[in-house]
Enzyme design. Sequence first.
Site, short mmCIF file in Angstrom:
data_model
loop_
_atom_site.label_atom_id
_atom_site.label_comp_id
_atom_site.label_asym_id
_atom_site.label_seq_id
_atom_site.Cartn_x
_atom_site.Cartn_y
_atom_site.Cartn_z
N TYR B 176 0.83 -1.20 0.00
CA TYR B 176 0.00 0.00 0.00
C TYR B 176 0.86 1.25 0.00
O TYR B 176 1.43 1.62 1.03
CB TYR B 176 -0.90 0.02 1.25
CG TYR B 176 -1.87 -1.13 1.34
CD1 TYR B 176 -2.49 -1.65 0.21
CD2 TYR B 176 -2.21 -1.69 2.56
CE1 TYR B 176 -3.38 -2.70 0.28
CE2 TYR B 176 -3.11 -2.74 2.65
CZ TYR B 176 -3.69 -3.25 1.51
OH TYR B 176 -4.58 -4.29 1.60
N LYS B 207 -1.11 -8.08 -2.55
CA LYS B 207 -2.46 -7.58 -2.30
C LYS B 207 -2.43 -6.07 -2.46
O LYS B 207 -1.68 -5.38 -1.76
CB LYS B 207 -2.85 -7.97 -0.86
CG LYS B 207 -4.20 -7.51 -0.36
CD LYS B 207 -4.51 -8.22 0.99
CE LYS B 207 -5.81 -7.76 1.62
NZ LYS B 207 -5.68 -6.60 2.52
#
Lengths: 303, 303, 303, 303, 303
Positions: B176, B207
Site C-alpha cells: 500500500y 495484495k
Amino acid sequence: MKSFTIPADVPPSKKELFIKNMQTLYKQTDHLFLFACDQKIEHLHDDFDPDDDDVPEDAIDPEHFFKIGSKGRIGALATQLELIARYAPQYPSIPYIAKLNSKTNLIPQNQKEPISPSLWNVKNAVELMEQNNTHIIGVGITIYLGSEFEDKMMHFAAQSIFEAHKHGLLAIVWMYPRGKAVGDDTDPHLIAGAAGAANALGADVVKIKPPHASPGKTIEQELQEIVKAAGNTDVICSGGAKMDSIAYLERLYRFIHEGHIAGSATGRNVFQKSLPEAIAMTKAISAIVYDGASEKEAVAHIK
Amino acid sequence: MKSFTIPADVPPSKKELFIKNMQTLYKQTDHLFLFACDQKIEHLHDDFDPDDDDVPEDAIDPEHFFKIGSKGRIGALATQLELIARYAPQYPSIPYIAKLNSKTNLIPQNQKEPISPSLWNVKNAVELMEQNNTHIIGVGITIYLGSEFEDKMMHFAAQSIFEAHKHGLLAIVWMYPRGKAVGDDTDPHLIAGAAGAANALGADVVKIKPPHASPGKTIEQELQEIVKAAGNTDVICSGGAKMDSIAYLERLYRFIHEGHIAGSATGRNVFQKSLPEAIAMTKAISAIVYDGASEKEAVAHIK
Amino acid sequence: MKSFTIPADVPPSKKELFIKNMQTLYKQTDHLFLFACDQKIEHLHDDFDPDDDDVPEDAIDPEHFFKIGSKGRIGALATQLELIARYAPQYPSIPYIAKLNSKTNLIPQNQKEPISPSLWNVKNAVELMEQNNTHIIGVGITIYLGSEFEDKMMHFAAQSIFEAHKHGLLAIVWMYPRGKAVGDDTDPHLIAGAAGAANALGADVVKIKPPHASPGKTIEQELQEIVKAAGNTDVICSGGAKMDSIAYLERLYRFIHEGHIAGSATGRNVFQKSLPEAIAMTKAISAIVYDGASEKEAVAHIK
Amino acid sequence: MKSFTIPADVPPSKKELFIKNMQTLYKQTDHLFLFACDQKIEHLHDDFDPDDDDVPEDAIDPEHFFKIGSKGRIGALATQLELIARYAPQYPSIPYIAKLNSKTNLIPQNQKEPISPSLWNVKNAVELMEQNNTHIIGVGITIYLGSEFEDKMMHFAAQSIFEAHKHGLLAIVWMYPRGKAVGDDTDPHLIAGAAGAANALGADVVKIKPPHASPGKTIEQELQEIVKAAGNTDVICSGGAKMDSIAYLERLYRFIHEGHIAGSATGRNVFQKSLPEAIAMTKAISAIVYDGASEKEAVAHIK
Amino acid sequence: MKSFTIPADVPPSKKELFIKNMQTLYKQTDHLFLFACDQKIEHLHDDFDPDDDDVPEDAIDPEHFFKIGSKGRIGALATQLELIARYAPQYPSIPYIAKLNSKTNLIPQNQKEPISPSLWNVKNAVELMEQNNTHIIGVGITIYLGSEFEDKMMHFAAQSIFEAHKHGLLAIVWMYPRGKAVGDDTDPHLIAGAAGAANALGADVVKIKPPHASPGKTIEQELQEIVKAAGNTDVICSGGAKMDSIAYLERLYRFIHEGHIAGSATGRNVFQKSLPEAIAMTKAISAIVYDGASEKEAVAHIK
C-alpha cells in the site's frame, strides 16, 4: 587477459571460485558488460509503462530482463536478489549479480535524505547459490555518498564486500553522490573521490555516472583521472536514460578507448526495446566491450 | 491447474511442502481467496462496534473470524500470528496465513509517517507450525511504499519472504503506497510500480488496492497492466469497506475475468455479517474464485 | 472452574506448567486478583511519600509490597523483575508476575511521546525462576497504544508473549492508549479496540483503565462490550488512585458481576494503607474475586 | 556485621563470590567507601588541570588514582573498565568497580539531552577478571533519570545488573536525575524516587547527590526518608566538588550517623590533593566509614 | 628500550604477539612513526588531485601509499581495512594498522553532526591477518569527541580496543574534538582532556591535533601537559596539511624532544610528493623518530 586483483579477504579456499567468477564477468578479457536491471524497485513503473511512447509492450513484464539475458550476450545480469530467485530456475544459464539494497523513487530528496536500505545480505546470496545452483557470481550495493545516511550505506557496503570476498563472490558498488550536501553530482573531482572511496571500501568494480567535461578537459580525460583515482578497482559508467542507440555505442567506445574505463553498465538502453532489438543491442555492446570491435562493427549488430 | 513458480530460495527439501501450501491456498486452481482478518489491530474497534448500524452483534467477538473460517469456504484465513495461536487449537482445520506486522490507526499520517512494526518473525511462525501442528501455510507482511519508513518495512519484508521460502511457506505482501510523498494511492501507474516492486521483493502474492480508471482505460484494463507488471507474482485486490454484496461479487467477477487478477482478499465484506450470512458470502466468493462460476451462480449462494 | 485457553505457542512440554500457573493466579476459579506494584519506577516517590497525608509510614519501604503479598490474600504480585529478585528470597511463597518494562513519570507527554522501555526479557525471568526457584508465574508488559513509539512496545510485547508461552509462563498486558494522538483515554470504543488488540497480540490477560459511561450506556454495559471485544483474553481493570475502600469494593463487585470483567488489578488501594489495613483489603478483594462474596461480605473484612 | 541481601539473580554457584565481593567493599562492616574516579571521561581535563590553583601537579597523571588506591585505605576504586585494564597489572591489590558507561561534559544539555553511552558490558568485565586476575568486584552504571534517553540507560542498567549478579559481581548505580524535564536535581522527593527506582532496577548500592533541606526537615532527615525509599539497596552520597576537608568529613559523619546512609563515594575531595594528603584523606574517610570513628578521630588523620 | 604497558585485556596467550606488534611499530625504541593514509575516504579526491599545483601525478593512484610504505622507512601504514586487503598481497612486507571507521568530507558540520561510521570490526581484521598472512599489527578508530554522536563512536572505540587487545593487536585512537559544541579544537585544555579520555578508553596510542600555544606557555609546554594527562597512552600529533618539509621536520623534533610526544603521524607531508621525494621524507622522519637524529641529520635525507 589481465591479471585480476585478488584481494586478501578472499580466503585461499575461495580463490579459484573468485577467479572463475571474474572470468565469467570479464569473459577472459579486461572488460565487462553488466546488464543493469534493478529498476523495478528503483524507478517503480516509470521505465516499464507502455503508455509512454518510448517503452515497448515487451518491457512491462519483468521476465523481459531474463529473456534478454539468456538470449543476448552479456557479462552478468544485475538485479534484486529475489527477482533472481523468482526467475533463475527458468533461466539457469545467466550469470547473476545479486543487488542487495534498493529504494523506490517516491520520496523526494528535500523530504528525506536518500537511503538505499539493505534488503538481503551476502549470506542470503550464498544460500541461494548453494542450495539451488543459482549462478550468482557477485553482489551489488548502492551508496549515496554525501547523504546524511552515508554512514549506514558505507557500513553495509563494507561488510557486504568483505563477506562477498570471503565466499569467493565479486562485489560491485553503485557509487552515486546524492543528497542536499551534493551540489553537482557529475562534477569530475567529486566522482574521482567517490571512485577512490569505492576502492578503499574494497569494491572490485565501481559503477559511476559519467562526469561532465571541465574547462580544458574532455569527459574522456576526466574519466582517465577517475580511473587512476580508483586504483585497482575497475570503473564502469552507468548508461542512464534511453538515448539513440548509435550515439550510445559511440560514447561507450570513446569511454573505453579514450577514458580507459573497464566496461559498460547498461539497463534502459537495452531493455526499453522489443526483445529482438534488445538482444541485438547486447551484441553490439558486447562487441565493443569483449571483442575490441570498432564502433562501426558494433553498430552493425543493430542495423 | 497452472504450474506454480517455485522460487529458488525454496530449498529442495522444502519444495514438496511449498507446493502443498500453494495447492491449499489455490485449491488446485489458478485462483485464491484470502479471508483477510487483521483489523483487530489495524482498525481497533472500528470494524467491530455493534453500535454502528452496519455491524452485527456477531462481529464483536474475534472468534467470529474462526467460526466463518471453519464453516465457510475459504483459501486461507490471514490474521496476526498470535490470534492464530489463541484460536487455532479450537479451529485446527483452517489454513492460516500468519500476519507478521501490524499497526493501529490511532496516529494520523501528518503526525508520523506510517510504519507497520514487525511483531513476529518467520521463526515464530515455524515454531507454531511445528510444535502444535497449527496449519500455517504462509506469512503476510504489509509495506507502506513511499512512507519515510519504507526502508524498514522493505527490509523486513525481503528478509521474511526469504525465510518463509526457506521453510516452505508462502509469502503474501500487502502493498500500500502511503505517506505524505504519495499523492493518489489508487493511481494505476503507482500501483503497477508497487506490484512490480513486490515481485522484485519475492512475494508469491501481492495484495493491492483496486486502482481507479484512467482517461481511456477502464479499471479492468489498468488491472491487466498491473498484473503484467507484477510478473510471476499473483495479484489480488483488497475488498475494502463493506458494500452491497451483489455489487461486490460482480466487481470481483470483472476483476478476475477482465482484469486478470488472481483472486480475492476479502475481510469486512464477509465478517461484518451475521455468521450465516458471512458463511454464505464465503461460498459465493469461492464459487467465483475457485469454481469459475458466473456472477449469477455466485449470487445464488447469498440469496 | 472455567477451561483455560491454552494458546498454540505453549509447547506440549510446557502445557502442564502453563495450566498450573493459570490455576495459581485464578485459584481454580474464573477470576483473578493481581496485586499491582510497579509504581517505584512508574510514579517514583509520588505514591510512597509519607509527607502526603494519604500515605502511611509503612508504604515508604518497598518491602511493604512483599509483607502484604505474603500475609494478605492475592493471586499474584506484579512488580519489576529485579524488585522480585531482591525480595523473593525472603518471600518465597508469593506468586510473582515479572514486569518487564517501565518508565518514570518525569518527562511530560508534550516533551516526548511515552515509551516504556524494555528492561528485562523473558529469558531473564526464566533464569530467575529456574536457578533460585523464585515463584514467577508470568510476565507483564505495558503498551502505550497510540504513542509514536507504539511500534517498539507492540514488538516487545508480541515477542515477550510468544517467549513467555514457550516457557509455560502467562502474559499480562497493561494496555493504555496514550500520547498526543489519543484524545480521551477512557473512551469505551477506544478501550474496546485496545482490548481486542491485546487479544491479537496474544495476551492471556489485559489490564485496562475503566471506561467512562456513554449516553444510554452504563460503565458496566461498556465493560461487557469490551470483554467481548477482547475475545479469549481476560479483562481486568486497574484500580487507579486511592479512593474510599467501600466504594472501591462496590465498584469492583459491579464491574465483575455486571461488567463481566475477570477480576481486579489493585495497587494503591491496597499498599497505601498500613500493613494490617492493607492485608484486610486484600482479603476483601479476594472475597469478591475468588469466593463470589457479596459486597457486604467483602466489606466485613475491612471493618 | 549486617547480613547482605543476596538477590535471587545471583545463582547458587556464585553466592560465595558475591558475598566475598560484598565483604571486600564493606570490610565486614555495614558501610562502604567508594573511591570514585571516572572523571577522565566525565569531566575531561577540568578536574586535573594544574593551571587551576586548586589542583596539584600530582593529579594530572591518571596513575595518581592508582597510587592513592594502593597506598591509601579504600573499599574499592571505581573507574572506566579500560583504565583498570591499563593500570591494574601494576596495582593488583586494589579492588575495582568497573564503570561501564560514561559521557564527556562537552555537549550542553540544551543542545542534546544527556546520555551516558554503554562502552563495555559485564562480559568484558568478567573476561578481564578471569583472564588476568584483575580484582574486579563489581560494575558501575550511570542513569540520568528524566533525560529523554532514560529508556536506553535504564535498559542498559537493568541488563548489566542482572548479568553482574549472574557472575557474582556487585552492581552500583550512579542515579542522577537530569535533563530539561528535571527542575531541581537535589529535590529530596525526586531523589527518594530515584533511589527507589534504583532498588527496583536491582542495584546493590545507589549513589545519589545529597538532597537539599526542606522547610521543617534537615538534609539528614531527608536522607533518612531516601534511605527507606531505597529499600534493601544501600545509599551513598557523591562527594561533589572539592571543599574544605574537615567540613567534608563532618558532613560525611552526619550523613552516616543522622542520615543513615551506607557510606561515601569520594573522588575530587581525595584525588585533587598531593599523594600524601590524598592518602591521609582516604584514611580519615575510612575511619568514619569502617571504624565508626568520631569526626575528631577522623580529622586527626589529615592533620 | 622502554617497557610497554601490556593492558590486562590482553590475554596471557596473546602477550607475545602484542609485544611483537609493539616492537614492530616502535622498532625497539620509545617512539613510533605512523604513515597515515585514510584520506581516500576522509578527504575523497581533495588530497590527490593533480590539477592542484601542490599534488604530483604520483599521488593520484592509491598504490602510491604502498610503494612509499614498502620502499620508505615507516613504523606502520594506517589505512582502511579494505585498501589493505586490495594491496597487501603485493606489498606483504609492510606492517599495517587497519582503520575501522571513516567518513567523507561531503556533509558540512552545520547540516549534521560528524560521525565516523564503523565499516569493519576487529573480527574482520583478525580474519584478514590469519587467512592470508596480511601483516596487520593493530587497528585504528576515529572519535569526534563533543559531536552529538560521540556516544556511538566512544562505544565503538571501547569495544574495538577491548577486542583488539584480546587478539594481541594494538589500538590507536584518532581523537578529534569536533561538532557545534566544540569551540576551539586546538585548545590545549580540551586536547589534554581528549588525550586523557583516550587513556580511559584503553588506547595504546592517541593521535591528536597539535594544540596552539597559550599565554605564558609554548606549544611544547602544552604538549608536555597533554602527554602527562594521557597517562600510559602514547601521544602522537597528526601532521596536517602539507607544509615546508624542513619546517615540518624541525617541528617534529621539537614536539618529541621538548613536548615529549611519542612520535609522528604523517600523511600528506609524505604522500603529496613524488615517489622518490616521499621515500626520502619517510627516512628523514624515521631518523628523528627512531634514531634520535638531530634536525640537521634528518634534513640531510631530503636534500
